[in-house]
Design a protein around this motif. Structure first.
Motif, PDB file in Angstrom:
ATOM      1  N   THR A  49      76.373  23.855  21.004  1.00 31.41           N
ATOM      2  CA  THR A  49      76.243  24.176  19.584  1.00 31.41           C
ATOM      3  C   THR A  49      76.582  25.631  19.329  1.00 31.41           C
ATOM      4  OG1 THR A  49      73.901  24.704  19.822  1.00 31.41           O
ATOM      5  CG2 THR A  49      74.450  22.443  19.219  1.00 31.41           C
ATOM      6  N   SER A  50      77.267  25.868  18.212  1.00 31.24           N
ATOM      7  CA  SER A  50      77.612  27.221  17.776  1.00 31.24           C
ATOM      8  C   SER A  50      77.376  27.346  16.281  1.00 31.24           C
ATOM      9  CB  SER A  50      79.094  27.517  18.058  1.00 31.24           C
ATOM     10  OG  SER A  50      79.386  27.484  19.422  1.00 31.24           O
ATOM     11  N   ARG A  51      77.168  28.578  15.851  1.00 33.45           N
ATOM     12  CA  ARG A  51      77.120  28.850  14.426  1.00 33.45           C
ATOM     13  C   ARG A  51      77.453  30.316  14.217  1.00 33.45           C
ATOM     14  NH1 ARG A  51      71.736  29.833  11.159  1.00 33.45           N
ATOM     15  NH2 ARG A  51      73.256  31.255  10.224  1.00 33.45           N
ATOM     16  N   ASP A  52      77.736  30.682  12.973  1.00 35.27           N
ATOM     17  CA  ASP A  52      78.070  32.073  12.707  1.00 35.27           C
ATOM     18  C   ASP A  52      76.921  32.785  12.004  1.00 35.27           C
ATOM     19  OD1 ASP A  52      79.807  32.377   9.583  1.00 35.27           O
ATOM     20  OD2 ASP A  52      78.528  30.725  10.257  1.00 35.27           O
ATOM     21  N   TYR A  53      76.860  34.077  12.213  1.00 39.33           N
ATOM     22  CA  TYR A  53      75.843  34.938  11.628  1.00 39.33           C
ATOM     23  C   TYR A  53      76.512  36.154  11.000  1.00 39.33           C
ATOM     24  CZ  TYR A  53      72.467  32.291  14.390  1.00 39.33           C
ATOM     25  OH  TYR A  53      71.708  31.285  14.929  1.00 39.33           O
ATOM     26  N   TRP A  54      75.869  36.645   9.924  1.00 41.16           N
ATOM     27  CA  TRP A  54      76.395  37.805   9.206  1.00 41.16           C
ATOM     28  C   TRP A  54      75.444  38.991   9.332  1.00 41.16           C
ATOM     29  CZ3 TRP A  54      81.127  38.014   6.888  1.00 41.16           C
ATOM     30  CH2 TRP A  54      81.793  36.804   6.694  1.00 41.16           C
ATOM     31  N   GLY A  55      76.043  40.176   9.425  1.00 43.64           N
ATOM     32  CA  GLY A  55      75.244  41.391   9.337  1.00 43.64           C
ATOM     33  C   GLY A  55      74.829  41.643   7.896  1.00 43.64           C
ATOM     34  N   GLN A  56      73.977  42.656   7.708  1.00 42.05           N
ATOM     35  CA  GLN A  56      73.421  42.930   6.387  1.00 42.05           C
ATOM     36  C   GLN A  56      74.404  43.693   5.490  1.00 42.05           C
ATOM     37  OE1 GLN A  56      72.859  44.811   9.037  1.00 42.05           O
ATOM     38  NE2 GLN A  56      72.384  46.928   8.455  1.00 42.05           N
ATOM     39  N   GLY A  57      75.465  44.204   6.076  1.00 43.03           N
ATOM     40  CA  GLY A  57      76.440  44.961   5.302  1.00 43.03           C
ATOM     41  C   GLY A  57      76.147  46.448   5.343  1.00 43.03           C
ATOM     42  N   THR A  58      77.211  47.247   5.394  1.00 46.29           N
ATOM     43  CA  THR A  58      77.070  48.702   5.365  1.00 46.29           C
ATOM     44  C   THR A  58      78.133  49.261   4.424  1.00 46.29           C
ATOM     45  OG1 THR A  58      76.890  50.708   6.720  1.00 46.29           O
ATOM     46  CG2 THR A  58      78.535  49.101   7.401  1.00 46.29           C
ATOM     47  N   GLN A  59      77.722  50.190   3.567  1.00 49.14           N
ATOM     48  CA  GLN A  59      78.623  50.727   2.549  1.00 49.14           C
ATOM     49  C   GLN A  59      79.515  51.808   3.150  1.00 49.14           C
ATOM     50  OE1 GLN A  59      78.952  49.937  -0.920  1.00 49.14           O
ATOM     51  NE2 GLN A  59      80.741  51.273  -0.716  1.00 49.14           N
ATOM     52  N   VAL A  60      80.803  51.681   2.891  1.00 48.39           N
ATOM     53  CA  VAL A  60      81.772  52.713   3.237  1.00 48.39           C
ATOM     54  C   VAL A  60      82.412  53.188   1.931  1.00 48.39           C
ATOM     55  CG1 VAL A  60      83.964  53.210   4.378  1.00 48.39           C
ATOM     56  CG2 VAL A  60      82.233  51.820   5.541  1.00 48.39           C
ATOM     57  N   THR A  61      82.299  54.477   1.678  1.00 48.74           N
ATOM     58  CA  THR A  61      82.878  55.059   0.465  1.00 48.74           C
ATOM     59  C   THR A  61      83.837  56.166   0.858  1.00 48.74           C
ATOM     60  OG1 THR A  61      80.870  54.557  -0.793  1.00 48.74           O
ATOM     61  CG2 THR A  61      82.404  56.167  -1.734  1.00 48.74           C
ATOM     62  N   VAL A  62      85.077  56.035   0.419  1.00 53.42           N
ATOM     63  CA  VAL A  62      86.093  57.038   0.718  1.00 53.42           C
ATOM     64  C   VAL A  62      86.445  57.739  -0.594  1.00 53.42           C
ATOM     65  CG1 VAL A  62      88.344  57.495   1.743  1.00 53.42           C
ATOM     66  CG2 VAL A  62      86.972  55.543   2.540  1.00 53.42           C
ATOM     67  N   SER A  63      86.044  58.984  -0.690  1.00 58.61           N
ATOM     68  CA  SER A  63      86.230  59.707  -1.942  1.00 58.61           C
ATOM     69  C   SER A  63      86.214  61.197  -1.677  1.00 58.61           C
ATOM     70  CB  SER A  63      85.120  59.337  -2.923  1.00 58.61           C
ATOM     71  OG  SER A  63      85.219  60.110  -4.107  1.00 58.61           O
ATOM     72  N   TYR A  97      80.986  43.984   6.517  1.00 64.08           N
ATOM     73  CA  TYR A  97      80.092  43.017   7.149  1.00 64.08           C
ATOM     74  C   TYR A  97      80.660  42.601   8.500  1.00 64.08           C
ATOM     75  CZ  TYR A  97      78.333  42.342   2.359  1.00 64.08           C
ATOM     76  OH  TYR A  97      77.821  42.523   1.103  1.00 64.08           O
ATOM     77  N   CYS A  98      79.772  42.469   9.481  1.00 65.65           N
ATOM     78  CA  CYS A  98      80.199  41.879  10.742  1.00 65.65           C
ATOM     79  C   CYS A  98      79.817  40.392  10.732  1.00 65.65           C
ATOM     80  CB  CYS A  98      79.557  42.571  11.937  1.00 65.65           C
ATOM     81  SG  CYS A  98      77.766  42.577  11.947  1.00 65.65           S
ATOM     82  N   ASN A  99      80.584  39.627  11.469  1.00 67.40           N
ATOM     83  CA  ASN A  99      80.345  38.189  11.575  1.00 67.40           C
ATOM     84  C   ASN A  99      80.518  37.779  13.024  1.00 67.40           C
ATOM     85  OD1 ASN A  99      81.895  35.292  11.574  1.00 67.40           O
ATOM     86  ND2 ASN A  99      80.256  35.356  10.068  1.00 67.40           N
ATOM     87  N   PHE A 100      79.479  37.189  13.599  1.00 64.74           N
ATOM     88  CA  PHE A 100      79.503  36.760  14.996  1.00 64.74           C
ATOM     89  C   PHE A 100      79.516  35.234  15.054  1.00 64.74           C
ATOM     90  CE2 PHE A 100      77.915  40.321  17.907  1.00 64.74           C
ATOM     91  CZ  PHE A 100      78.223  41.327  17.014  1.00 64.74           C
ATOM     92  N   ILE A 101      80.407  34.688  15.861  1.00 62.28           N
ATOM     93  CA  ILE A 101      80.362  33.270  16.195  1.00 62.28           C
ATOM     94  C   ILE A 101      79.573  33.162  17.489  1.00 62.28           C
ATOM     95  CG2 ILE A 101      81.651  31.161  16.615  1.00 62.28           C
ATOM     96  CD1 ILE A 101      82.172  32.422  13.879  1.00 62.28           C
ATOM     97  N   VAL A 102      78.373  32.606  17.384  1.00 62.12           N
ATOM     98  CA  VAL A 102      77.440  32.616  18.501  1.00 62.12           C
ATOM     99  C   VAL A 102      77.283  31.218  19.068  1.00 62.12           C
ATOM    100  CG1 VAL A 102      75.076  33.113  19.221  1.00 62.12           C
ATOM    101  CG2 VAL A 102      76.197  34.574  17.526  1.00 62.12           C
ATOM    102  N   LYS A 103      77.378  31.133  20.374  1.00 60.80           N
ATOM    103  CA  LYS A 103      77.112  29.883  21.057  1.00 60.80           C
ATOM    104  C   LYS A 103      75.625  29.849  21.366  1.00 60.80           C
ATOM    105  CE  LYS A 103      79.678  27.003  24.269  1.00 60.80           C
ATOM    106  NZ  LYS A 103      80.707  26.966  25.324  1.00 60.80           N
ATOM    107  N   LEU A 104      74.898  28.991  20.647  1.00 66.28           N
ATOM    108  CA  LEU A 104      73.446  28.947  20.807  1.00 66.28           C
ATOM    109  C   LEU A 104      73.057  28.188  22.071  1.00 66.28           C
ATOM    110  CD1 LEU A 104      72.473  28.287  17.099  1.00 66.28           C
ATOM    111  CD2 LEU A 104      72.393  30.448  18.344  1.00 66.28           C
TER     112      LEU A 104
END
Length: 120
Positions: A105-119, A94-101
């Motif tokens: 004022t600031s707040r953080d936002y999260w990405g939707q997530g991406t699967q990484v599989t090492v096999s 997941y990525c997380n951005f601290i955004v200055k609106l």
């Protein structure tokens, strides 16, 4: 409103490489620090790497020397280059951005997530 879109996950063999991207869009004043986190099944979410607005970086001990975080401020995008991948790197990232609106004022936002599989 700020949206984050991640890309670049997938299945890779041990020792391989992947590059994750996370792009921000919407209306905001600026982007401060950005982080990549990961969560493996049955485990808590953990911090992988961070990068500040002036490109200072920090890494978890488990990925030092193998992962590189970078950002392109003109594109509002952060990258995570992952080399020498190990099975224990398998997780949802997941990525997380601290955004200055606004200037005040600031707040953080999260990405939707991406699967990484090492096999193999």
């Amino acid at each position: 409103q700020v949206q984050l879109v991640e890309s670049g996950g997938g299945l890779v063999q041990p020792g391989g490489s992947l590059r994750l991207s996370c792009a921000a869009s919407g209306s905001f004043f600026s982007i401060n620090a950005i982080g990549w986190y990961r969560q493996a099944p049955g485990k808590q979410r953990e911090l992988v790497a961070t990068i500040t607005s002036d490109h200072s970086t920090n890494y978890a001990d488990s990925v030092k020397g193998r992962f590189t975080i970078s950002r392109d401020n003109a594109k509002n995008t952060v990258y995570l280059q992952m080399n020498s991948l190990k099975p224990e790197d398998t997780a949802v990232y997941y990525c997380n951005f601290i955004v200055k609106l606004t200037r005040f004022t600031s707040r953080d936002y999260w990405g939707q997530g991406t699967q990484v599989t090492v096999s193999s």
